[in-house]
Design a protein around this motif. Structure first.
Motif: not given
Ligand SMILES: Cc1ncc(COP(=O)(O)O)c(C=O)c1O
Length: 429
Positions: A211-218, A225-229, A248-250
């Motif tokens: 659940x880490x990346x889905x929560x980071x995205x949310x 804020x922008x998410x830089x991967x 993680x489907x993000x």
């Protein structure tokens, strides 16, 4: 014409006198005086042709397709008859073609690409874009992450790399990796971007909870804020998927690609972003410039690399070779008590030993056994095993046999740890 024209001793002396004496002496201390000579596929030969190594370092993924991959070499040779690096301010056909191809293969609606020569510069572009677009200062990275050694990239990292260079730019802060609660508590209306390597390599090939990346995205969405991967290491098939973040489907706002993008032939990296962010570049089309960013020959190399990496069966091969490694690790762990375990996605492997000094020693002894693979800088119990993705079954077995010999040697020679302590002290570990 270019290999073995000088005696090996002369090369070592010249390197020590004119390039980097410190590195030459660290390698000597570790019992490694290898100088890269002939290279092909998974192999590199010493410049005096005395022995060969199976490259499980791969410069963190630069050699995903092995050394001198024939399709990339052929494409670049042909291109040399027609083009050069091209003028970086002008428009260029190869950049347009590569940009379209990247838009087709990157996650979600990521559409635009800014090209750079290396990964750190591409990270700097990502941070500039996030700050320029949001007009906010905050950049949150993760502890023990690594995004490179240039300006903003360096500022995201640990003091072991940045501490000797005086004050860093303001606005940078860190949270522990894999802990969504900590991140959620830290993101705010001041945050321009959160930047994370999907699977942090220098931190020891860490795999976060589901659940880490889905929560980071949310959390990013909740505060604008922008998410830089950062997929400089984890991208382009390394994990058995084209992009590690797909697991993680993000969809990030920005994905950064480098290393393997060059096909090991012509330096190339990219900062690829979603449409909303382009408002900033549309108002400021010349705000970021780099003479060799998007060099046309690199674009040709990257296209050939993508053609090979996206071919049917490529990812299945990566998965199958990863599974073969894992079966071997199970067997090794049953016989060597110093093995603590491993973490893996595809052929991105963190092999764990119990003692941090052992990790450093393993890197030296493994190389002496024909397999260069380095410990993770921020977690020296982890040996990063990053073979070319084109590795074949018998070559996987070669690596496993080298691991077996290295583990046995270290168990029988605890005095190696004294040598390692000296090297570790010089490396600031
Ligand atoms: C995850 C990650 N990001 C960025 C970089 C920086 O790339 P470069 O060395 O091409 O500047 C690296 C380099 O190792 C990396 O591992």
């Amino acid at each position: 014409m270019f290999i073995g024209q000088q005696p090996k001793d002369t090369i070592l002396e010249d390197y020590a006198r004119y390039v980097n004496p410190g590195r030459v002496s660290v390698f000597k201390q570790m019992g490694l005086d290898f100088v890269v000579g002939r290279r092909e596929g998974v192999w590199m030969w010493d410049v005096d042709d005395s022995h060969r190594l199976l490259n499980c370092r791969c410069s963190g993924g630069v050699f995903n397709l092995g050394h001198r991959p024939p399709r990339v070499v052929k494409a670049v040779k042909a291109a040399l008859d027609e083009i050069d690096v091209s003028d970086h301010m002008l428009l260029d056909e190869t950049r347009a073609v590569l940009g379209r191809r990247l838009a087709e293969v990157t996650p979600g609606d990521i559409q635009y690409s800014t090209f750079s020569p290396g990964g750190a510069e591409a990270i700097d572009v990502a941070i500039k874009l996030a700050r320029g677009y949001t007009q906010r200062p905050g950049i949150i990275s993760v502890k023990k992450g690594y995004h490179g050694h240039t300006g903003f990239a360096l500022a995201t990292g640990e003091d072991s790399f940045r501490g000797k260079f005086g004050p860093m730019p303001p606005g940078f802060s860190k949270v522990p990796f894999g802990n969504a609660d900590a991140l959620e508590a830290h993101v705010s209306e001041e945050t321009a971007a959160v930047i994370i390597e999907t699977i942090p390599a220098t931190a020891g090939i860490l795999i976060p909870p589901d659940d880490y990346y889905p929560r980071v995205r949310r959390a990013c969405d909740a505060h604008g804020a922008q998410l830089i991967i950062d997929e400089v290491q984890a991208g382009l098939g390394r994990t058995g998927r084209l992009w590690a973040i797909e697991e993680w489907d993000v969809v990030p706002d920005i994905i950064v690609i480098g290393k393997g993008m060059s096909g090991g032939i012509d330096p190339m990296s990219a900062t690829c972003h979603r449409p909303h962010l382009d408002a900033f570049f549309q108002q400021n089309p010349f705000i970021h410039l780099s003479s060799f960013g998007g060099a046309a020959l690199g674009c040709v190399a990257a296209m050939a690399m993508l053609d090979q990496t996206t071919e049917p069966g490529f990812m299945e091969h990566v998965q199958a070779m990863g599974d073969r490694f894992e079966a071997g690790f199970v067997e090794l762990q049953s016989r060597h008590s110093i093995v603590a375990g491993w973490r893996r996605r595809g052929l991105m492997i963190g092999f764990e030993v119990k003692d941090p000094r052992m990790g450093v020693a393993m890197s030296a002894v493994l190389a002496q056994n024909g397999v260069p693979a380095v410990f993770a800088d921020h977690r020296p119990t982890t040996i990063q095993i990053m073979p070319p993705l084109i590795i074949q079954s018998e070559e996987v077995d070669f690596v496993l046999e080298a691991l077996d010999r290295a583990l046995a040697f270290l168990t029988d020679h605890p005095e190696m740890l004294a040598m390692v302590s000296q090297v570790a002290a010089r490396l600031g570990l």
